[in-house]
Design an enzyme around this catalytic site. Structure first.
Site, short mmCIF file in Angstrom:
data_model
loop_
_atom_site.label_atom_id
_atom_site.label_comp_id
_atom_site.label_asym_id
_atom_site.label_seq_id
_atom_site.Cartn_x
_atom_site.Cartn_y
_atom_site.Cartn_z
N LYS A 35 0.81 -1.23 0.00
CA LYS A 35 0.00 0.00 0.00
C LYS A 35 0.84 1.28 0.00
O LYS A 35 0.39 2.31 -0.48
CB LYS A 35 -0.94 0.01 1.21
CG LYS A 35 -2.08 -0.98 1.11
CD LYS A 35 -3.06 -0.81 2.26
CE LYS A 35 -4.13 -1.87 2.22
NZ LYS A 35 -5.18 -1.67 3.23
N ASP A 50 -9.95 2.96 2.39
CA ASP A 50 -10.07 2.28 3.70
C ASP A 50 -10.71 3.23 4.72
O ASP A 50 -11.71 2.90 5.35
CB ASP A 50 -8.69 1.84 4.22
CG ASP A 50 -8.15 0.64 3.47
OD1 ASP A 50 -8.94 -0.20 3.03
OD2 ASP A 50 -6.91 0.55 3.32
#
Ligand code: ATR
Length: 280
Positions: A66, A102
């Site tokens: 990420k 997220d």
């Protein structure tokens, strides 16, 4: 032409995203397919270049890529840049643009499952890792300023607070300090891995003294009700497990890729079905 989406990570076989997205693409009649790709760190650059030239339309990024993916993208959304993590890439006019859904997915789930205006909520985040950072920065970016962070290593919580680029009224606390002042929070978010299978009887802090009516969320979804959430429910809180974050981060990515709002309830059912022991 059929569109291609996917998820890259290492490992990747456990990911529930392919079944969640493929079912939704099918249900909505969108001519597209979502595939899991097992990509090792040393191959990340080649993989991104390959996906670009092959015309891939978008993809998710999971552990451990990420952060490493950021310099490989053409553009990164300011919130994702601040968080320092991208979990969703969208092809926009031929360019790969990175987002972090997220935190945004989590905040969307709070609005859906609890209340739309979160701005006045006195919030406690337990944990100060990657998930906590995404949630903390997103809350601040949406105008929720009163957010304290409790962590085993208090310095890590202090670092998150000192480095955030938004307006904040935040304190770094030890886990013991958080326990002692638990009654003043209306929103509590558990982001550590404590309580996850197989260690299901552990909890990071005691919730004794919790104000009834508080909203307590745990980002763990396996087990569906952690020790932390069980205790919260006993003290009269409304609770939410980690399926919300998992599903809403996916729903936001889905919408960015297809310009179509997916059915979040159906996405949740798909995941629950897989977690229920059915092979997916
Ligand atoms: P993620 O990216 O999933 O958020 P992470 O970055 O590894 O995971 O963060 C894990 C978090 O869980 C941290 O806040 C960590 O606390 P420390 O910063 O003190 O390490 C917390 N954590 C993990 N195991 C813990 C334990 N046994 N007791 C208390 N906190 C724990």
């Amino acid at each position: 032409m059929k569109k291609l989406f996917g998820v890259i990570g290492d490992p990747i076989s456990h990911s529930l995203s392919p079944v969640m997205h493929n079912r939704e693409l099918n249900e909505l009649g969108i001519d597209a397919y979502y595939h899991p790709f097992h990509i090792k760190g040393e191959d990340l650059k080649t993989a991104v270049e390959g996906m670009k030239v092959m015309g891939m339309n978008g993809f998710n990024i999971t552990i451990p890529h990420k952060t490493a993916i950021i310099p490989l993208l053409d553009k990164v959304d300011p919130l994702a840049e601040a968080i320092g993590a991208v979990n969703t890439v969208v092809r926009e006019n031929g360019l790969f643009v990175g987002y972090n859904t997220d935190g945004e997915g989590f905040v969307a789930s709070l609005k859906e499952d609890w209340k739309d205006d979160l701005s006045g909520e006195k919030t406690l985040i337990v944990g100060a890792g990657g998930a906590a950072k995404a949630i903390y920065y997103t809350l601040l970016s949406k105008g929720v300023h009163q957010v304290d962070i409790a962590n085993r290593t208090v310095q890590t919580a202090k670092n998150l607070i000192e480095n955030q680029p938004y307006q904040a009224d935040s304190q770094a606390l030890s886990l013991k300090e958080a326990e002692a002042s638990i009654g003043k929070y209306s929103l509590i978010i558990q982001t550590t891995s404590i309580g996850m299978e197989p260690d299901i009887y552990s909890s990071p802090i005691s919730l004794q003294g919790l104000t009834p009516g508080a909203f307590v969320s745990d980002i763990i979804y396996n087990p569906g009700e952690t020790q932390f959430l069980k205790e919260a429910a006993r003290y009269g809180a409304t609770t939410q497990n980690g399926l919300a974050m998992l599903v809403y981060q996916g729903a936001l990515a889905f919408e960015k890729w297809t310009n179509t709002k997916p059915n979040v309830t159906r996405m949740k059912e798909t995941i629950q079905h897989c977690l229920g022991g059915t092979s997916c």
